[in-house]
Scaffold this active site. Structure first.
Site, PDB file in Angstrom:
ATOM      1  N   ARG A  99       4.611   5.257  -0.840  1.00 49.72           N
ATOM      2  CA  ARG A  99       4.355   3.952  -0.221  1.00 49.72           C
ATOM      3  C   ARG A  99       4.436   2.882  -1.296  1.00 49.72           C
ATOM      4  NH1 ARG A  99       1.104   3.238  -3.615  1.00 49.72           N
ATOM      5  NH2 ARG A  99       0.472   1.370  -2.542  1.00 49.72           N
ATOM      6  N   GLY A 100       4.263   1.612  -0.881  1.00 51.21           N
ATOM      7  CA  GLY A 100       4.451   0.511  -1.825  1.00 51.21           C
ATOM      8  C   GLY A 100       5.878  -0.006  -1.680  1.00 51.21           C
ATOM      9  N   ALA A 101       6.042  -1.332  -1.613  1.00 49.16           N
ATOM     10  CA  ALA A 101       7.329  -1.901  -1.215  1.00 49.16           C
ATOM     11  C   ALA A 101       8.532  -1.428  -2.053  1.00 49.16           C
ATOM     12  CB  ALA A 101       7.217  -3.428  -1.199  1.00 49.16           C
TER      13      ALA A 101
ATOM     14  N   ARG B  66       8.835   1.591   8.417  1.00 48.71           N
ATOM     15  CA  ARG B  66       7.742   0.695   8.018  1.00 48.71           C
ATOM     16  C   ARG B  66       8.264  -0.745   8.088  1.00 48.71           C
ATOM     17  NH1 ARG B  66       3.535   2.130   3.671  1.00 48.71           N
ATOM     18  NH2 ARG B  66       2.374   0.786   5.090  1.00 48.71           N
TER      19      ARG B  66
ATOM     20  N   GLN C 111      -5.917   2.967  -1.090  1.00 49.17           N
ATOM     21  CA  GLN C 111      -4.914   3.056  -2.163  1.00 49.17           C
ATOM     22  C   GLN C 111      -5.478   2.599  -3.509  1.00 49.17           C
ATOM     23  OE1 GLN C 111      -4.439   1.744   0.857  1.00 49.17           O
ATOM     24  NE2 GLN C 111      -2.321   1.861   1.539  1.00 49.17           N
TER      25      GLN C 111
ATOM     26  N   ASP D  61       4.540  -7.133  -0.127  1.00 50.86           N
ATOM     27  CA  ASP D  61       5.483  -6.350   0.675  1.00 50.86           C
ATOM     28  C   ASP D  61       6.620  -7.200   1.206  1.00 50.86           C
ATOM     29  OD1 ASP D  61       2.802  -4.782   0.837  1.00 50.86           O
ATOM     30  OD2 ASP D  61       4.436  -3.406   1.289  1.00 50.86           O
TER      31      ASP D  61
ATOM     32  N   LYS E 233      -1.118  -6.053   1.403  1.00 50.88           N
ATOM     33  CA  LYS E 233      -2.094  -5.177   2.061  1.00 50.88           C
ATOM     34  C   LYS E 233      -3.220  -5.974   2.728  1.00 50.88           C
ATOM     35  CE  LYS E 233      -1.965  -1.683   2.494  1.00 50.88           C
ATOM     36  NZ  LYS E 233      -1.417  -1.112   3.764  1.00 50.88           N
TER      37      LYS E 233
HETATM   38  O1  MRU Z   1       0.643   0.402   2.899  1.00 48.15           O
HETATM   39  P1  MRU Z   1       1.113   0.463   1.478  1.00 48.15           P
HETATM   40  O2  MRU Z   1       0.288   1.357   0.617  1.00 48.15           O
HETATM   41  O3  MRU Z   1       2.584   0.768   1.383  1.00 48.15           O
HETATM   42  O4  MRU Z   1       0.894  -1.014   0.948  1.00 48.15           O
HETATM   43  C1  MRU Z   1       1.232  -1.316  -0.375  1.00 48.15           C
HETATM   44  C2  MRU Z   1       0.879  -2.687  -0.747  1.00 48.15           C
HETATM   45  O5  MRU Z   1       0.367  -3.451   0.023  1.00 48.15           O
HETATM   46  C3  MRU Z   1       1.252  -3.120  -2.123  1.00 48.15           C
HETATM   47  O6  MRU Z   1       0.351  -4.072  -2.578  1.00 48.15           O
HETATM   48  C4  MRU Z   1       2.638  -3.752  -2.054  1.00 48.15           C
HETATM   49  O7  MRU Z   1       3.550  -2.852  -1.514  1.00 48.15           O
HETATM   50  C5  MRU Z   1       3.085  -4.207  -3.354  1.00 48.15           C
HETATM   51  S1  MRU Z   1       3.888  -2.877  -4.159  1.00 48.15           S
HETATM   52  C6  MRU Z   1       4.170  -3.069  -5.745  1.00 48.15           C
END
Ligand code: MRU
Length: 368
Positions: A54-56, A94, A207, A248, A259
C-alpha cells in the site's frame, strides 16, 4: 532501506525466476516479515486491494509490475484487448491513490503502437523497472530538499531534537524506497541532526503504529507512537516543530488527499502555527483537477477494518479481535482532503513550493 542490516525495496523481480514479482507483505508487519510471490495480474490486483502492499508510489509500482504479469499471461492473438481489460481491472482496485491511474495511463499509451505480445512484455517490464528507479530517485531528492527545512528548525533550537509529527505510513514501505514524508527525516537523522518522530497510530489499519514505527526502529530514528487524537494536545504544548505527511493525490492547486485524519492534523497545526508540509513526487499529482474536496474520489473500505483490530497474541500468532459491539455499524473512509490553505509547503523532487497552482507549476511547468 535496511531491515536487520539487509537492504530491501518493496517490490522486485524474483532473482531465479523473472516471471515472478516479489513484494513485502505489509499486513504481517511489524511482527512477521513475509515475502510474497506474485504470479499473475489477478493476484497483484488482490495484493493492492487487500493492502498486502500500500502507499501511493508503491501502488503505482505494483500496477506497473501487474501489467507486466498481464503481458506475460496474455493470449498471443488478443494481447491488446487482454491488456486493456487488465489495466481496467487494476485501475479499480484502489480509487484514491492516483499513482495507480497515472501508471496505467502511461503504460497504455506506450502499448498503442505495439504489434506483438513479445513487444508488449518488453514495454511493460521496461516501464516497471524504469519507473521504480525513477521513484527511488524522486523520493531520495524529496529527502534532500526536505532536509533544508529540518536544518532551519534545528538552527532555531540547537541541541534539542526537532520533533516531527507524521500520519499513516508515508515511509519507504509506501514507496519503492526512502519514502516521501520519511525521506527528509532519514536524511536529517543520517546528517546527525537529532530528530524525534511522533508516529500517529492511524486507525483503522494502524499503518503508523505497525509500519512507520517498524521502519524508524530499523533505521534507529527516535520515535514515539501516539494515539491519533494526541497530536493537537502536543501542538498546544510546543511539542511539535513540524508536521510532514505524504499524499495519495494532490490537485494542481495544492489540495491534498491523504490518509483519513490528515485534515484534522492540518487544522490543529494551523491553529497552533505549526508548519504543515506535504511530501510527494510528481507521480502523486492529479494535473486534471483543481478542487480536491469535490473532485478527488475517496475510497470507502470494509466496515470490518474498523470493527476488528489486529495484533500479536501472547502465543505469538497474529490475530484479529472484535472491538465494537457485534451489531454496531461502522464507517470506513480511507482518505480525506486537506485544502491547500492549510498546507505550509509541498516538498517534491524538484524542490519545495507553496501549495498553490502558480507555485506548483513553477516547479512543473510542463503541466501548465
Ligand atoms: O491506505 P494506504 O495505507 O495505502 O494509505 C497510505 C497513505 O495515506 C500515505 O500517506 C500516502 O500513500 C502517501 S505514500 C508515500
Amino acid at each position: 532501506m535496511k531491515i536487520q542490516g539487509k537492504a530491501y525495496q518493496t517490490i522486485w523481480l524474483k532473482e531465479d525466476n523473472p516471471e515472478i514479482v516479489q513484494i513485502i507483505d505489509q499486513r504481517a508487519l511489524p511482527h512477521q516479515f513475509i515475502i510474497e510471490d506474485i504470479h499473475s495480474c489477478e493476484q497483484m490486483g488482490v495484493a493492492i486491494k487487500d493492502m498486502h502492499l500500500r502507499g501511493a508510489p508503491c501502488i503505482g509500482a505494483a500496477a506497473a509490475y501487474g501489467m507486466y504479469l498481464a503481458a506475460l499471461e496474455a493470449p498471443e492473438n488478443d494481447f491488446a484487448n487482454y491488456l486493456q481489460q487488465k489495466g481496467d481491472y487494476l485501475n479499480q482496485t484502489r480509487p484514491t491513490a492516483v499513482d495507480l491511474a497515472n501508471t496505467i495511463r502511461a503504460i497504455s499509451k506506450k502499448l498503442v503502437a505495439c504489434k506483438t505480445k513479445k513487444e508488449a512484455i518488453k514495454i511493460c517490464l521496461t516501464y516497471a523497472i524504469e519507473a521504480c528507479v525513477e521513484s527511488v530517485e524522486h523520493c531520495r531528492l524529496i529527502g534532500v530538499h526536505g532536509l533544508e527545512i529540518i536544518k532551519k528548525l534545528y538552527a532555531a533550537k540547537p541541541n534539542e531534537p526537532v520533533n516531527i509529527l507524521t500520519h499513516c505510513n508515508a515511509g519507504w514501505m509506501a514507496c519503492v524506497d526512502y519514502g516521501t514524508a520519511t525521506s527528509p527525516i532519514y536524511a536529517a537523522h543520517d546528517a546527525g541532526i537529532p530528530v524525534h518522530v511522533w508516529v500517529d497510530e492511524t486507525r483503522p489499519r494502524n499503518q503508523g503504529a505497525r509500519i512507520t514505527a517498524f521502519e524508524l526502529l530499523n533505521h534507529g530514528v527516535p520515535h514515539t507512537v501516539i494515539p491519533d487524537n494526541v497530536g493537537g494536545h502536543l501542538m498546544q504544548h510546543q511539542q511539535v516543530d513540524m508536521v510532514i505527511v505524504g499524499s495519495d493525490r494532490t490537485t494542481r492547486t495544492g489540495d491534498v488527499a491523504n490518509k483519513i485524519g490528515t485534515y484534522l492534523k492540518a487544522l490543529a497545526a494551523k491553529d497552533n502555527k505549526v508548519p504543515f508540509y506535504v511530501a510527494l513526487p510528481h507521480s502523486s499529482f492529479d494535473w486534471s483537477i483543481r478542487d480536491g474536496i469535490k473532485e478527488i474520489p475517496i475510497e470507502k473500505r470494509g466496515a470490518n477494518e474498523v470493527s476488528y483490530i489486529q495484533g500479536k497474541a501472547k502465543d505469538g500468532s497474529i490475530q484479529q479481535v472484535l472491538l465494537t459491539p457485534e451489531n454496531s455499524p461502522a464507517l470506513n473512509y480511507a482518505f480525506d482532503v486537506t485544502p491547500a490553505h492549510l498546507v505550509t509547503g509541498i516538498i517534491t523532487e524538484r524542490g519545495v513550493c507553496a501549495a498553490n497552482e502558480a507555485a506548483i507549476l513553477g516547479l512543473f511547468p510542463e503541466y501548465s
